[in-house]
Enzyme design. Structure first.
Site, mmCIF file in Angstrom:
data_model
loop_
_atom_site.group_PDB
_atom_site.id
_atom_site.type_symbol
_atom_site.label_atom_id
_atom_site.label_comp_id
_atom_site.label_asym_id
_atom_site.label_seq_id
_atom_site.Cartn_x
_atom_site.Cartn_y
_atom_site.Cartn_z
ATOM 1 N N GLY A 27 52.689 31.913 -36.493
ATOM 2 C CA GLY A 27 51.722 30.862 -36.142
ATOM 3 C C GLY A 27 52.380 29.505 -36.357
ATOM 4 O O GLY A 27 53.085 29.287 -37.356
ATOM 5 N N ARG A 55 62.566 30.064 -33.855
ATOM 6 C CA ARG A 55 61.469 30.255 -32.898
ATOM 7 C C ARG A 55 61.526 29.054 -31.937
ATOM 8 O O ARG A 55 61.078 27.961 -32.293
ATOM 9 C CB ARG A 55 60.103 30.300 -33.598
ATOM 10 C CG ARG A 55 59.866 31.368 -34.657
ATOM 11 C CD ARG A 55 59.728 32.789 -34.167
ATOM 12 N NE ARG A 55 58.843 33.087 -33.083
ATOM 13 C CZ ARG A 55 57.560 33.458 -33.190
ATOM 14 N NH1 ARG A 55 57.001 33.522 -34.363
ATOM 15 N NH2 ARG A 55 56.858 33.777 -32.124
ATOM 16 N N CYS A 109 45.450 36.803 -30.781
ATOM 17 C CA CYS A 109 46.579 36.650 -31.708
ATOM 18 C C CYS A 109 46.081 36.198 -33.092
ATOM 19 O O CYS A 109 44.986 36.583 -33.510
ATOM 20 C CB CYS A 109 47.613 35.694 -31.135
ATOM 21 S SG CYS A 109 49.218 35.791 -31.980
ATOM 22 N N ASP A 184 50.733 26.788 -29.634
ATOM 23 C CA ASP A 184 52.054 26.529 -30.217
ATOM 24 C C ASP A 184 52.550 25.181 -29.749
ATOM 25 O O ASP A 184 53.205 24.468 -30.495
ATOM 26 C CB ASP A 184 53.025 27.643 -29.815
ATOM 27 C CG ASP A 184 52.679 28.910 -30.554
ATOM 28 O OD1 ASP A 184 53.170 29.102 -31.665
ATOM 29 O OD2 ASP A 184 51.843 29.681 -30.044
HETATM 30 C C1 RUB Z 1 51.001 32.770 -32.866
HETATM 31 C C2 RUB Z 1 50.138 32.060 -31.862
HETATM 32 C C3 RUB Z 1 49.101 31.120 -32.402
HETATM 33 C C4 RUB Z 1 49.651 29.695 -32.423
HETATM 34 C C5 RUB Z 1 48.752 28.735 -33.199
HETATM 35 O O1 RUB Z 1 52.142 33.381 -32.284
HETATM 36 O O2 RUB Z 1 50.298 32.169 -30.681
HETATM 37 O O3 RUB Z 1 47.958 31.112 -31.595
HETATM 38 O O4 RUB Z 1 50.926 29.676 -33.057
HETATM 39 O O5 RUB Z 1 48.690 29.145 -34.534
HETATM 40 P P1 RUB Z 1 53.227 34.107 -33.225
HETATM 41 P P2 RUB Z 1 48.324 28.181 -35.745
HETATM 42 O O6 RUB Z 1 52.488 35.143 -34.017
HETATM 43 O O7 RUB Z 1 54.243 34.678 -32.291
HETATM 44 O O8 RUB Z 1 53.831 33.035 -34.111
HETATM 45 O O9 RUB Z 1 46.923 27.754 -35.528
HETATM 46 O O10 RUB Z 1 48.492 29.083 -36.939
HETATM 47 O O11 RUB Z 1 49.269 27.032 -35.752
#
Ligand code: RUB
Length: 277
Positions: A27, A55, A109, A184
């Site tokens: 995330g 990433r 997700c 992201d």
């Molecule tokens: C996580 C994802 C989340 C965003 C936002 O992808 O797509 O929706 O990162 O998250 P992955 P946050 O699991 O591949 O990292 O609100 O935590 O910033």
């Protein structure tokens, strides 16, 4: 720095890098926060380059590494941490205005910005339930389901390919009232989020279900954001040779599918949000 201290910090730095790479830390917000900590162990160009390579679809990490590398001091470090908290607090208050009692909220997700806001709404007596998707191949949807359940929120998890059923009123499910997606990256033309997000937004549009992006504004970037392709073994470990496999981690959602961006700036239409960043 004593040799013992150096080795301890190096071990910590490597552990964070490994956890980000393997999606144990996942995330955008958690990645940015962990990268900030890792950078503070070994401030410098090498650490920054290494962290950014882990990433590629993470402008928030890039934004905060840019900030801390310009002023690598405790004050900037604390300023960034305070921003994360303040932005989330404001997002939470905005979400409270958005959720109506008996809503079915669909999410995908695992997004900390989304989950924290839902938990805040629950604590403030909103009555709603959540539909979410398992999010193959790494199953981040299970983390979402577990965290929501722990907070006392009713949650129903669907396999990814049952999106249409989760969103529309079919096969004994209720119709989702709202879609909450994290991000992201936020760009001028739309957002980037976990693979599946574009299909979700398209189905939601067909079903006339509003899509809200719940995100800290520091995810905004003017740069081109590469879309990460992940290891094929995540999809099929020891697959027979000569079978081509694709494992795209993210996709782009055009702004035309987005009803509003919920950030620390408020609940704003996409273009109004752009006017703030
Ligand atoms: C996580 C994802 C989340 C965003 C936002 O992808 O797509 O929706 O990162 O998250 P992955 P946050 O699991 O591949 O990292 O609100 O935590 O910033």
């Amino acid at each position: 720095m004593s040799i013992i201290n150096f080795l301890r910090k190096r071990r910590q730095f490597r552990r964070i890098c490994k956890d980000i790479k393997k999606v144990k830390i996942q995330g955008a917000r958690n990645i940015a926060r962990a990268a900030l900590h890792a950078y503070s162990l070994f401030p410098g160009k090498r650490a920054k380059r290494k962290l950014l390579s882990l990433r590629p679809t993470e402008p928030m990490m890039e934004n905060i590494l840019e900030l801390i590398s310009k002023n690598p001091d405790k004050k900037t470090y604390n300023y960034i941490l305070t921003h994360f908290k303040d932005a989330q607090d404001k997002i939470n208050k905005n979400i409270l205005k958005l959720i109506k009692n008996n809503d079915v909220i669909f999410t995908h997700c695992h997004s900390t910005n989304v989950i924290n806001a839902l938990i805040y709404a629950k604590k403030h007596s909103k009555k709603f339930e959540v539909y979410n998707t398992e999010t193959r191949p790494l199953f981040q949807g299970r983390i979402t389901a577990k965290e929501l359940k722990k907070a006392g929120i009713k949650v129903t998890m669907f396999i990814d390919s049952a999106l249409g059923i989760a969103l529309g009123k079919k096969q004994g499910t209720k119709r989702a009232d709202k879609v909450f997606l994290g991000a992201d990256a936020i760009t001028k033309k739309g957002i980037i989020n976990k693979i599946g997000s574009e299909v979700i937004a398209q189905i939601a549009k067909n079903e006339k279900i509003p899509v809200y992006i719940i995100a800290d504004s520091w995810k905004f970037t003017n740069s081109n954001v590469p879309l990460e392709q992940r290891d094929l073994n995540e999809v099929w470990d020891r697959a027979p040779k000569h079978i081509k496999i694709k494992n795209p981690a993210f996709e782009f959602v055009q702004k035309k599918y987005i009803k509003a961006v919920v950030s620390e700036y408020g609940i704003l239409s996409y273009d109004k949000f752009l006017g703030k960043v």
